[in-house]
Each structure stands twice: as C-alpha cells, then as structure tokens.
Motif scaffolding. Structure first.
Motif, mmCIF file in Angstrom:
data_model
loop_
_atom_site.group_PDB
_atom_site.id
_atom_site.type_symbol
_atom_site.label_atom_id
_atom_site.label_comp_id
_atom_site.label_asym_id
_atom_site.label_seq_id
_atom_site.Cartn_x
_atom_site.Cartn_y
_atom_site.Cartn_z
ATOM 1 N N LEU A 152 -7.365 1.477 -2.520
ATOM 2 C CA LEU A 152 -7.417 2.462 -3.598
ATOM 3 C C LEU A 152 -6.493 2.147 -4.760
ATOM 4 C CD1 LEU A 152 -7.539 5.786 -1.558
ATOM 5 C CD2 LEU A 152 -9.438 4.545 -2.599
ATOM 6 N N GLY A 153 -5.304 1.677 -4.493
ATOM 7 C CA GLY A 153 -4.340 1.480 -5.570
ATOM 8 C C GLY A 153 -3.346 0.396 -5.223
ATOM 9 N N VAL A 154 -2.596 -0.037 -6.220
ATOM 10 C CA VAL A 154 -1.595 -1.081 -6.034
ATOM 11 C C VAL A 154 -0.231 -0.551 -6.474
ATOM 12 C CG1 VAL A 154 -3.252 -2.948 -6.332
ATOM 13 C CG2 VAL A 154 -2.052 -2.034 -8.319
ATOM 14 N N ASP A 155 0.800 -1.294 -6.127
ATOM 15 C CA ASP A 155 2.172 -0.941 -6.519
ATOM 16 C C ASP A 155 2.552 0.466 -6.067
ATOM 17 O OD1 ASP A 155 2.450 -3.407 -7.751
ATOM 18 O OD2 ASP A 155 1.703 -2.665 -9.667
ATOM 19 N N ALA A 156 2.099 0.871 -4.896
ATOM 20 C CA ALA A 156 2.434 2.206 -4.398
ATOM 21 C C ALA A 156 3.924 2.293 -4.110
ATOM 22 C CB ALA A 156 1.636 2.525 -3.143
ATOM 23 N N ALA A 157 4.547 3.351 -4.621
ATOM 24 C CA ALA A 157 5.987 3.530 -4.449
ATOM 25 C C ALA A 157 6.311 4.458 -3.292
ATOM 26 C CB ALA A 157 6.600 4.089 -5.735
ATOM 27 N N SER A 158 5.283 4.983 -2.625
ATOM 28 C CA SER A 158 5.507 5.898 -1.513
ATOM 29 C C SER A 158 4.416 5.686 -0.480
ATOM 30 C CB SER A 158 5.473 7.353 -1.994
ATOM 31 O OG SER A 158 4.150 7.700 -2.409
ATOM 32 N N GLN B 89 -8.043 16.649 3.921
ATOM 33 C CA GLN B 89 -9.409 17.036 3.610
ATOM 34 C C GLN B 89 -10.110 16.000 2.729
ATOM 35 O OE1 GLN B 89 -9.687 21.083 2.197
ATOM 36 N NE2 GLN B 89 -8.276 21.850 3.743
ATOM 37 N N GLY B 90 -9.913 14.738 3.056
ATOM 38 C CA GLY B 90 -10.596 13.673 2.346
ATOM 39 C C GLY B 90 -9.966 13.255 1.041
ATOM 40 N N ARG B 91 -8.856 13.861 0.665
ATOM 41 C CA ARG B 91 -8.178 13.502 -0.580
ATOM 42 C C ARG B 91 -6.909 12.712 -0.262
ATOM 43 N NH1 ARG B 91 -10.136 18.679 -1.527
ATOM 44 N NH2 ARG B 91 -8.216 19.600 -0.717
ATOM 45 N N VAL B 92 -6.812 11.535 -0.855
ATOM 46 C CA VAL B 92 -5.690 10.633 -0.610
ATOM 47 C C VAL B 92 -4.740 10.702 -1.798
ATOM 48 C CG1 VAL B 92 -5.015 8.269 -0.079
ATOM 49 C CG2 VAL B 92 -7.234 9.132 0.697
ATOM 50 N N CYS B 93 -3.458 10.826 -1.525
ATOM 51 C CA CYS B 93 -2.449 10.979 -2.575
ATOM 52 C C CYS B 93 -1.351 9.949 -2.375
ATOM 53 C CB CYS B 93 -1.876 12.394 -2.527
ATOM 54 S SG CYS B 93 -0.583 12.716 -3.745
ATOM 55 N N TRP B 94 -0.894 9.352 -3.475
ATOM 56 C CA TRP B 94 0.230 8.432 -3.418
ATOM 57 C C TRP B 94 0.912 8.389 -4.788
ATOM 58 C CZ3 TRP B 94 -4.750 7.068 -4.137
ATOM 59 C CH2 TRP B 94 -5.056 6.191 -5.179
#
Length: 236
Positions: free
Chosen positions: A177-183, A189-194
């Motif tokens: 989904l994403g790069v350079d994640a800091a956490s 419920q199917g929603r991803v957060c970072w």
C-alpha cells in the motif's frame, strides 16, 4: 471553619435550580467500568490485547543469575474469555524461543515465534481463532519489521523496506500500500492506517516529489479502504 463546612454553607445559601440540585443518586452513581485482576503471580505479562470479550497476552518467568544478568523462560501465549472466564494456553512456547509480538482483532490473535524473526528472511505469521480454536499461518518474505495486526479478516504488517503490506487472513495475494512508513500499520473493518514521515531533505530517490504535496518535516496519516480502493490522507 473547614473548607468542607464552608462549601456546605455557601451551597445552603444559594437558590439552586432543580436541574442543579444535589442528589444521592448522582453521588452514588456506578462507574461505567469494572476492574478485574486476571493474574496474581510473579510472571511477566506483555503484549496484552483485547478484542470484544477476548483477552490475550504473553507471559514468561524471569530467571536471575549470579552474575547479575536476567533471562526468561520462553514466552507462552495465554487467553481468557472475559465473559465466561474460559482460559487456555494457545501457544506453550515449547517450540523454539516462545512467541513474540501479539495482536488481536475480531476473533483472531496473530503472533510469531521468536526463532522465526529475522531481517531479510522469511517469517511466519501465525493466527489462532480465539472462538473456535482454528489455526492458520502465512509466510512473509522478506520478514516484517513491525508486529503484524489483524481486524479478524485482514493481516497488515510493515516490511523491512518500510512498505505497508495487507493480505487476507484466510490466504490470497498480498498488496503493498505505501512506502516509507514511519509507524506500524493498523487495520479495522477493512481500513488500513499508517503514518509516513516527510523529512526536510527529500533526496533524489523518491518516485514522486513529495515536497510539492506536503510540507517538509511533517507527518502524513494515510487510510486505505480495501473495499472501495480509495486512499485518503491528512497532514499532521
């Protein structure tokens, strides 16, 4: 005159409206939560996670040595149903070095074993259904860099290259989904957060010019909806 008596005298001299009147019902109101002591021992409990009526944690016994060092027995995975009191050991720690990390979501607990950790190597995410006792696992390559998390349907973790990966708990293709994640990522419920840190020095290796989109030295919180495919962000 004590402060309590003085306050009582002031209140007695005031004409209080009915809505502000003191009552024994308000004073004796029940707290909206109850504290339970789950364990009463000398073990170390860590990685405590709650999902609905489910409560899981890992525990180990410290071992004190004559040279002043302290080690511990392999971490064991424990479970209790907060409503029924049902308890069980879901991983005895007898294989390898016990369990490491631990998260819970829905009816599932996810964890790894300590001997399966390693940078730039494969690792196994293990999942245990706290309701039925069913088990499943997923291989990751390369190994993850943060504890895996689940909402009972999806697995998410951060790879060693700081990318965010999401995959169905039941098996299937994974998605970066994403790069350079800091956490470490979270899922619900199917929603991803970072979170993604936007440094002051952007370098020359980024695929896009983040400086034109976000202020330097800031943090961007991303949310990806796996159902709709939409991704939203907010700058902190």
């Amino acid at each position: 005159m004590s402060a309590t008596v003085a306050l009582a005298a002031v209140l007695a001299s005031m004409a209080l409206p009915a809505v502000f009147a003191l009552s024994t019902t308000a004073i004796g109101a029940t707290w909206p939560y109850v504290i339970h002591e789950v364990t009463s021992d000398t073990l170390d409990q860590e990685a405590v996670a709650v999902s609905g009526s489910h409560l899981v944690w890992k525990e180990a016994q410290q071992i004190f040595h004559d040279d002043g060092t302290v080690t511990h027995t392999p971490y064991v995975g424990q479970y209790i149903d907060r409503l029924t009191g049902r308890r069980t050991t879901f991983d005895s720690g007898s294989e390898g070095g016990g369990i490491a990390f631990l998260q819970a979501g829905g009816d599932w607990a996810v964890y790894v074993r300590e001997d399966e950790l390693g940078i730039e190597s494969t690792a196994t995410i293990r999942a245990w259904n706290m309701l039925t006792g069913a088990r499943t696992s997923r291989e990751t390559s390369p190994a993850f860099f943060s504890p895996p998390a689940t909402d009972g349907t999806l697995l998410v973790w951060r790879d060693v290259d700081y990318s965010v990966v999401v995959a169905p708990l039941s098996g299937g293709e994974s998605l970066t989904l994403g790069v350079d994640a800091a956490s470490e990522p979270a899922v619900d419920q199917g929603r991803v957060c970072w979170a993604q840190r936007i440094p002051t020095d952007y370098g020359e290796t980024r695929a896009e010019d983040l400086a034109a989109l976000y202020p330097p030295n800031s943090t961007v919180v991303w949310v990806h909806d796996t159902v709709t495919g939409a991704t939203r962000s907010a700058v902190i």
